[in-house]
Design a protein around this motif. Structure first.
Motif, short mmCIF file in Angstrom:
data_model
loop_
_atom_site.label_atom_id
_atom_site.label_comp_id
_atom_site.label_asym_id
_atom_site.label_seq_id
_atom_site.Cartn_x
_atom_site.Cartn_y
_atom_site.Cartn_z
N MET A 3 0.85 -1.20 0.00
CA MET A 3 0.00 0.00 0.00
C MET A 3 0.88 1.24 0.00
N ASP A 4 0.41 2.28 -0.70
CA ASP A 4 1.20 3.50 -0.80
C ASP A 4 0.91 4.42 0.38
N TYR A 5 1.75 4.36 1.38
CA TYR A 5 1.61 5.25 2.52
C TYR A 5 2.64 6.37 2.36
N HIS A 6 2.39 7.49 3.03
CA HIS A 6 3.31 8.60 2.80
C HIS A 6 4.68 8.37 3.43
N LEU A 7 5.64 9.12 2.91
CA LEU A 7 6.98 9.10 3.49
C LEU A 7 6.86 9.62 4.91
N PRO A 8 7.54 9.00 5.87
CA PRO A 8 7.43 9.53 7.24
C PRO A 8 7.98 10.95 7.31
N VAL A 9 7.20 11.85 7.89
CA VAL A 9 7.55 13.27 7.96
C VAL A 9 8.52 13.54 9.10
N MET A 10 9.53 14.36 8.85
CA MET A 10 10.51 14.78 9.85
C MET A 10 11.03 13.59 10.67
N LEU A 11 11.39 12.55 9.93
CA LEU A 11 11.79 11.28 10.55
C LEU A 11 13.00 11.44 11.47
N THR A 12 14.08 12.00 10.94
CA THR A 12 15.31 12.14 11.73
C THR A 12 15.08 13.01 12.96
N GLU A 13 14.42 14.17 12.74
CA GLU A 13 14.20 15.11 13.84
C GLU A 13 13.34 14.51 14.96
N SER A 14 12.30 13.77 14.57
CA SER A 14 11.40 13.22 15.60
C SER A 14 12.06 12.07 16.37
N ILE A 15 12.81 11.22 15.66
CA ILE A 15 13.48 10.09 16.32
C ILE A 15 14.59 10.61 17.25
N GLU A 16 15.34 11.60 16.77
CA GLU A 16 16.40 12.18 17.62
C GLU A 16 15.79 12.91 18.82
N GLY A 17 14.65 13.54 18.59
CA GLY A 17 13.97 14.27 19.67
C GLY A 17 13.56 13.38 20.83
N LEU A 18 13.33 12.09 20.53
CA LEU A 18 12.92 11.15 21.58
C LEU A 18 14.07 10.70 22.47
N ALA A 19 15.33 10.96 22.03
CA ALA A 19 16.53 10.54 22.79
C ALA A 19 16.36 9.09 23.27
N ILE A 20 16.26 8.18 22.33
CA ILE A 20 15.87 6.79 22.60
C ILE A 20 16.89 6.02 23.46
N ARG A 21 16.35 5.35 24.47
CA ARG A 21 17.16 4.44 25.30
C ARG A 21 16.98 3.04 24.70
N GLY A 30 13.13 20.55 6.69
CA GLY A 30 14.19 21.23 5.94
C GLY A 30 13.89 21.27 4.45
N GLU A 31 14.65 22.09 3.74
CA GLU A 31 14.44 22.31 2.30
C GLU A 31 14.53 20.99 1.51
N GLU A 32 15.50 20.15 1.88
CA GLU A 32 15.70 18.89 1.17
C GLU A 32 14.46 17.99 1.29
N GLU A 33 13.90 17.92 2.50
CA GLU A 33 12.71 17.10 2.71
C GLU A 33 11.52 17.66 1.95
N LEU A 34 11.39 18.99 1.92
CA LEU A 34 10.26 19.62 1.24
C LEU A 34 10.28 19.31 -0.26
N GLN A 35 11.49 19.22 -0.83
CA GLN A 35 11.59 18.89 -2.25
C GLN A 35 11.14 17.45 -2.50
N ARG A 36 11.42 16.58 -1.53
CA ARG A 36 11.07 15.17 -1.64
C ARG A 36 9.59 14.92 -1.33
N ASN A 37 9.06 15.72 -0.39
CA ASN A 37 7.73 15.45 0.15
C ASN A 37 7.01 16.76 0.48
N SER A 38 6.17 17.21 -0.45
CA SER A 38 5.50 18.51 -0.27
C SER A 38 4.55 18.51 0.92
N ARG A 39 4.10 17.31 1.34
CA ARG A 39 3.14 17.26 2.46
C ARG A 39 3.78 17.63 3.80
N ALA A 40 5.13 17.70 3.80
CA ALA A 40 5.82 18.08 5.04
C ALA A 40 5.78 19.59 5.26
#
Length: 299
Positions: free
Chosen positions: A1-19, A278-288
């Motif tokens: 199924m065509d689901y969208h690219l995960p938005v702000m993937l790096t920023e959100s995962i880093e924001g969680l400071a995962i243990r 960021g600009e790079e993500e916006l070019q890849r995924n306008s929904r971000a």
């Protein structure tokens, strides 16, 4: 199924400071992009529980012993985690966007571009649809919803037009609704106004803002000290609730203080203001483009 690219993937995962040995929740599983990235950061003892109320998302379940997918709205997160034997978590992630898959399935009614039944339910097990709503709500109630949830400047005129159209014949499809309000779409801003109209109906049909409030309150209770909550929102109504709650612990944004004048807040914002793609993500995924990420830590 065509689901969208995960938005702000790096920023959100880093924001969680995962243990690596922590327990995490992905409140909005969708295509599973955020969940897969989360699992990559977890060790063998880590655990991830994901929620999605849309049955279509179940096809994307991840085959991993550390992962559990629950077919429910995240507003019931606390109860369902308890059934899994989980009473506290190290982090919660929620991406509040509608998935590309939902927009691209005409019969779901999410898209203003495609003709399909006016449905707009995230969870097809529930009874209320947008079709029922636009054909049964009185004019005053419709105007209130369009003003409150769509932030439409001409909400009264739109509500009146919908009531006039449905008096002649039932509004059944997305295109029936478009036709009903056609004269009230400002030239050059037709798509914007239609998006605001559909947003208002979608929020009401799915009880989205009430669900978000429940998520924020339950996540705060569940988080361990130092645990983090990351929320990606897409319109000002959601973002305002998140911003107020992170800053003050309530949805009105009123800071309460104890006897000594210290603020009574359960969370501390990690991001001073909302992060954007960021600009790079916006070019890849306008929904971000409209995405806003806020992260807070439990005191």
């Amino acid at each position: 199924m065509d689901y969208h690219l995960p938005v702000m993937l790096t920023e959100s995962i880093e924001g969680l400071a995962i243990r690596p040995d922590g327990t995490y929740v992905d409140a909005t599983f969708g295509g599973g992009g955020h969940s897969r990235a989360l699992l990559e950061r977890l060790g063998p003892q880590g655990r991830l529980v994901a929620f999605d109320q849309d049955a279509d998302a179940l096809a994307n379940a991840i085959d991993d012993s550390r992962f559990t997918l629950i077919h429910e709205n995240f507003r019931y997160m606390k109860n369902f985690l308890r059934l899994q034997g989980i009473r506290s978590v190290d982090g919660v992630l929620a991406d509040l966007g509608v998935s590309s898959h939902q927009f691209d399935e005409a019969d779901r009614g999410f898209s203003t571009r495609l003709e399909g039944e006016l449905d707009l339910r995230m969870d097809r097990r529930q009874e209320l649809t947008a079709r029922t709503l636009v054909n049964s709500a009185d004019e005053g109630e419709l105007a209130r919803l369009l003003r409150l949830y769509g932030e439409l400047p001409n909400a009264t005129q739109m509500a009146r037009a919908i009531c006039r159209a449905r008096a002649e014949r039932e509004i059944v499809t997305t295109f029936d609704l478009r036709e009903a309000v056609a004269h009230h779409l400002p030239r050059g801003a037709e798509n914007k106004y239609l998006a605001m109209l559909f947003q208002a109906l979608r929020i009401e049909v799915n009880g989205e803002l009430e669900a978000l409030k429940a998520l924020l309150q339950q996540a705060t209770e569940l988080l361990v000290a130092g645990g983090r909550l990351a929320v990606i929102s897409y319109h000002s109504l959601e973002d305002r609730l998140v911003k107020n709650f992170f800053k003050t612990g309530n949805f009105e944004g009123v800071l309460e203080k104890d006897f000594y004048g210290n603020p009574i807040v359960p969370l501390l914002p990690v991001t001073r203001k909302a992060l954007v793609a960021g600009e790079e993500e916006l070019q890849r995924n306008s929904r971000a483009r409209s995405a806003r990420l806020r992260v807070a830590e439990k005191k």
